[in-house]
Enzyme design. Structure first.
Site, PDB file in Angstrom:
ATOM      1  N   ASP A 186       0.867  -1.180   0.000  1.00 50.53           N
ATOM      2  CA  ASP A 186       0.000   0.000   0.000  1.00 50.53           C
ATOM      3  C   ASP A 186       0.904   1.231   0.000  1.00 50.53           C
ATOM      4  OD1 ASP A 186      -1.628   2.250   0.822  1.00 50.53           O
ATOM      5  OD2 ASP A 186      -3.147   0.808   1.431  1.00 50.53           O
ATOM      6  N   ARG A 247     -12.385  -4.303  -6.868  1.00 50.89           N
ATOM      7  CA  ARG A 247     -12.973  -3.718  -8.071  1.00 50.89           C
ATOM      8  C   ARG A 247     -12.474  -4.484  -9.282  1.00 50.89           C
ATOM      9  NH1 ARG A 247     -15.870  -1.958  -4.842  1.00 50.89           N
ATOM     10  NH2 ARG A 247     -16.435   0.230  -4.376  1.00 50.89           N
ATOM     11  N   ASP A 270     -14.996 -12.208  -7.350  1.00 49.88           N
ATOM     12  CA  ASP A 270     -16.354 -11.778  -7.031  1.00 49.88           C
ATOM     13  C   ASP A 270     -16.726 -10.535  -7.829  1.00 49.88           C
ATOM     14  OD1 ASP A 270     -18.775 -12.095  -5.424  1.00 49.88           O
ATOM     15  OD2 ASP A 270     -18.195 -10.194  -4.488  1.00 49.88           O
ATOM     16  N   GLU A 275     -18.594  -6.185 -15.659  1.00 46.51           N
ATOM     17  CA  GLU A 275     -19.461  -6.908 -14.739  1.00 46.51           C
ATOM     18  C   GLU A 275     -20.888  -6.736 -15.273  1.00 46.51           C
ATOM     19  OE1 GLU A 275     -18.548  -7.016 -10.346  1.00 46.51           O
ATOM     20  OE2 GLU A 275     -20.489  -5.967 -10.322  1.00 46.51           O
ATOM     21  N   HIS A 294     -20.734 -10.919  -7.483  1.00 47.80           N
ATOM     22  CA  HIS A 294     -20.655  -9.761  -6.588  1.00 47.80           C
ATOM     23  C   HIS A 294     -21.500  -9.989  -5.333  1.00 47.80           C
ATOM     24  CE1 HIS A 294     -19.668  -5.179  -6.836  1.00 47.80           C
ATOM     25  NE2 HIS A 294     -19.575  -5.624  -5.597  1.00 47.80           N
TER      26      HIS A 294
END
Length: 336
Positions: A186, A247, A270, A275, A294
């Protein structure tokens, strides 16, 4: 006797089906004790909504229309937006910040089931549960699982998390009881902060090269678009599993499809880009890929956690207290 203080006017702004799921009659009694709201009125758009000029609190969720200048001009009394869902990027515009509106989110509540899904995906991936389950169903009998999957199991495996978001931090908490070597990538953290979360801070490329499972929890920003492109996907070690509950745009779908088709890596997805994936996508049928629609976020009974978070925030506002989960203009530039 002095008159009772007036309750601020509130309005639901979301898809009607989401209002029905999040705020059934069993919870609206608690809400109406603090605000003046008609539980039957739901603004799926702001056209022809009566009484907008008096609304002080918007209670929003999935399906809320954008709060742009034109909409805000019709709500001069609006002071607060309490979002009963995760990201506010779909409806909170620059006009909201210019007006000085107070914004709250239930993202922390929604992070809980996403993190739980992620933990399950990690544990199942290292145990090769899905693949072994498929082989067991196919052969209807015992096989030498260790021979098929050398190194099977979770003990001392390396898990890499990309992004110390709300979900990423919750996943880190859930990983603590397990015997994992946890890595974190990160750009907004230093080594001390990562250590305090139980992880070791590393560069993304280094993480990809050594992790048994990599889980994505970064926001969708211009700089994170296709964060895992063909080059970075090629860095994943043979047999590694990529988990994406963040995302879909974080991964180059074409490059991932090629890697998955080779059988070199596994994936639990997911979210995808696009999408939903086209019906002809090979990812639907590959045995080393699990696609879910999702569902990691709050569904069914999990929605009650979001409802309670939103109701708590409404009560804080009405009591003159600060939100527990405020959203700031600055923080929104680096969050989902």
């Amino acid at each position: 006797m002095s008159p009772a203080p007036s309750r601020p006017r509130a309005l639901f702004a979301m898809g009607r089906r989401h209002r029905d799921a999040l705020f059934p009659p069993t919870v609206t009694d608690r809400l109406t004790r603090h605000v003046d709201i008609d539980p039957l009125v739901v603004a799926e758009s702001f056209h022809r909504v009566p009484g907008l000029a008096a609304v002080e609190i918007l209670i929003t969720s999935w399906g809320c229309p954008p709060l742009d200048d034109a909409v805000l001009d019709r709500m001069p009394a609006l002071k607060a937006v309490v979002h009963a869902a995760g990201s506010v990027k779909h409806h909170v515009t620059e006009a909201c910040w210019d007006r000085g509106l107070l914004i709250s989110t239930a993202a922390a509540a929604n992070a809980v089931p996403v993190a739980e899904y992620t933990l399950a995906a990690i544990l199942f991936a290292n145990k090769r549960v899905l693949e072994i389950g498929g082989l067991y169903r196919e052969h209807r009998g015992a096989l030498d699982w260790a021979a098929h999957y050398p190194g099977l199991g979770n003990y001392r495996r390396t898990v890499g998390l990309v992004g110390a978001s709300l979900v990423g931090r919750r996943v880190l908490e859930l990983l603590r009881p397990h015997d994992f070597d946890v890595l974190l990538s990160d750009p907004h953290l230093d080594e001390a902060a990562a250590r305090s979360m139980g992880a070791r801070l590393v560069e993304l490329d280094d993480m990809l090269a050594v992790s048994d499972v990599v889980s994505l929890h970064a926001p969708a920003l211009p700089e994170t678009h296709h964060l895992l492109d063909a080059r970075r996907l090629s860095l994943l070690r043979d047999g590694a599993t990529l988990v994406n509950t963040g995302r879909g745009s974080l991964i180059d779908t074409e490059a991932l499809t090629a890697e998955a088709q080779s059988g070199r890596i596994h994936a639990v997805l997911d979210v995808t880009e696009p999408e939903v994936l086209p019906a002809a996508s090979p990812l639907y049928s590959l045995p080393n890929v699990l696609l879910t629609p999702h569902i990691a976020g709050s569904l069914g009974g999990e929605l009650e956690r979001i409802t309670r978070s939103a109701l708590d925030e409404v009560e804080r506002y009405c009591a003159g207290r600060e939100f527990a989960y405020p959203v700031t203009r600055a923080a929104l530039t680096t969050s989902a």
